[in-house]
Design an enzyme around this catalytic site. Structure first.
Site, PDB file in Angstrom:
ATOM      1  N   SER A  50       0.841  -1.200   0.000  1.00 46.13           N
ATOM      2  CA  SER A  50       0.000   0.000   0.000  1.00 46.13           C
ATOM      3  C   SER A  50       0.873   1.245   0.000  1.00 46.13           C
ATOM      4  O   SER A  50       2.043   1.201   0.406  1.00 46.13           O
ATOM      5  CB  SER A  50      -0.895   0.017   1.250  1.00 46.13           C
ATOM      6  N   TYR A  67      -4.230  -0.324   9.790  1.00 45.51           N
ATOM      7  CA  TYR A  67      -3.975  -0.586   8.378  1.00 45.51           C
ATOM      8  C   TYR A  67      -2.496  -0.396   8.052  1.00 45.51           C
ATOM      9  O   TYR A  67      -1.879  -1.255   7.400  1.00 45.51           O
ATOM     10  CB  TYR A  67      -4.826   0.339   7.508  1.00 45.51           C
TER      11      TYR A  67
END
Length: 278
Positions: free
Chosen positions: A141, A154
């Site tokens: 990510s 996250y």
């Protein structure tokens, strides 16, 4: 380094029923790759498989269940002996500050994003080792390059996936298996809109923050999928997708402890999970 030939061989894709996994599956199938699709959503997985032109094997499993993952991997390796690529796309998101989140909520996301990636990789590594050349692609990510406020679990999970990928790549040096990680900017898959948020947050506030985050996603799934497939074929160690991700990558290198000063204003609405909804 020997380039992979995916057509005529088998690629395993996790999180294949939706989002990036589905986009990758569609493109690979169109290019003649034999597919093994893994997801916990049986209905969506079957619907996707029915729409694909090429040979497809589907396996329904919750990647948080280690025993089920290894049992499924055994089935996959028996039925599909020519696996030369694994692309891990399974994952979710979580909104909320540390004060708002429970430890249970954070552990859930780590189980999905990190341990699901680790378990399927470990379980399928014996099959990948048998190929003359094989590659593992993990979906990281932008938030594995920079860690914003309001995204602690996250970022934790994706930084951990990054560390796992890099360490595994070093362990496998000199073997036929290579490892790469993808760092995309926001891809228009709906992950943030369908992800979870801390139960302590007002749903209207969470929806506002998720919508603000989604508005910053500019990369189309098809474009990202094509770049991920090419990175897998070329066995790239690291791929950054999207203008925003490339910019953040540079900013973090230049100002590793001060990059949040630059990002804070842009992400203000997307990280605000406390201001009451109007």
């Amino acid at each position: 380094m020997q380039r992979l030939t995916l057509a005529g061989n088998t690629t395993v894709v996790t999180g294949a029923a939706s989002g990036m996994g589905a986009a990758i599956a569609r493109q690979l199938s169109a290019e003649g790759t034999s597919l093994v699709l893994v997801d916990r959503d049986a209905t969506a997985l079957k619907s996707l498989a029915d729409d694909l032109p090429g040979p497809v094997g589907t396996y329904v499993v919750d990647l948080r269940d280690d025993d089920a993952v290894f049992a499924t991997a055994d089935e996959i390796m028996t039925a599909h002996p020519r696996i030369n690529a694994l692309i891990t796309c399974a994952g979710s998101s979580m909104l909320g500050s540390l004060d708002q989140l429970t430890l249970e909520e954070m552990r859930w996301l780590m189980d999905v994003n990190l341990w699901g990636t680790v378990s399927i990789t470990k379980a399928l590594l014996p099959a990948l080792r048998k190929a003359p050349a094989a590659h593992i692609t993990h979906l990281g990510s932008l938030y594995a390059l920079a860690a914003p406020a309001g995204r602690i679990p996250y970022s934790m999970s994706k930084f951990a996936v990054r560390g796992f990928s890099e360490a595994l790549r070093h362990e496998l040096e000199g073997t036929s298996v290579t490892v790469g990680i993808i760092h995309p900017a926001g891809v228009r898959t709906g992950i943030i809109l369908h992800g979870r948020y801390a139960e302590s947050i007002d749903p209207a506030v969470a929806a506002r923050a998720a919508s603000a985050q989604a508005a910053m996603y500019h990369t189309e799934p098809g474009s990202a999928a094509a770049q991920i497939i090419r990175a897998t074929e070329r066995r790239r160690r690291r791929t950054v997708i999207g203008r925003e991700a490339r910019l953040v990558d540079v900013i973090v290198r230049v100002a590793p402890t001060r990059y949040w000063r630059t990002m804070r204003g842009t992400l203000r609405q997307a990280t605000d999970t406390t201001t009451p909804a109007a």
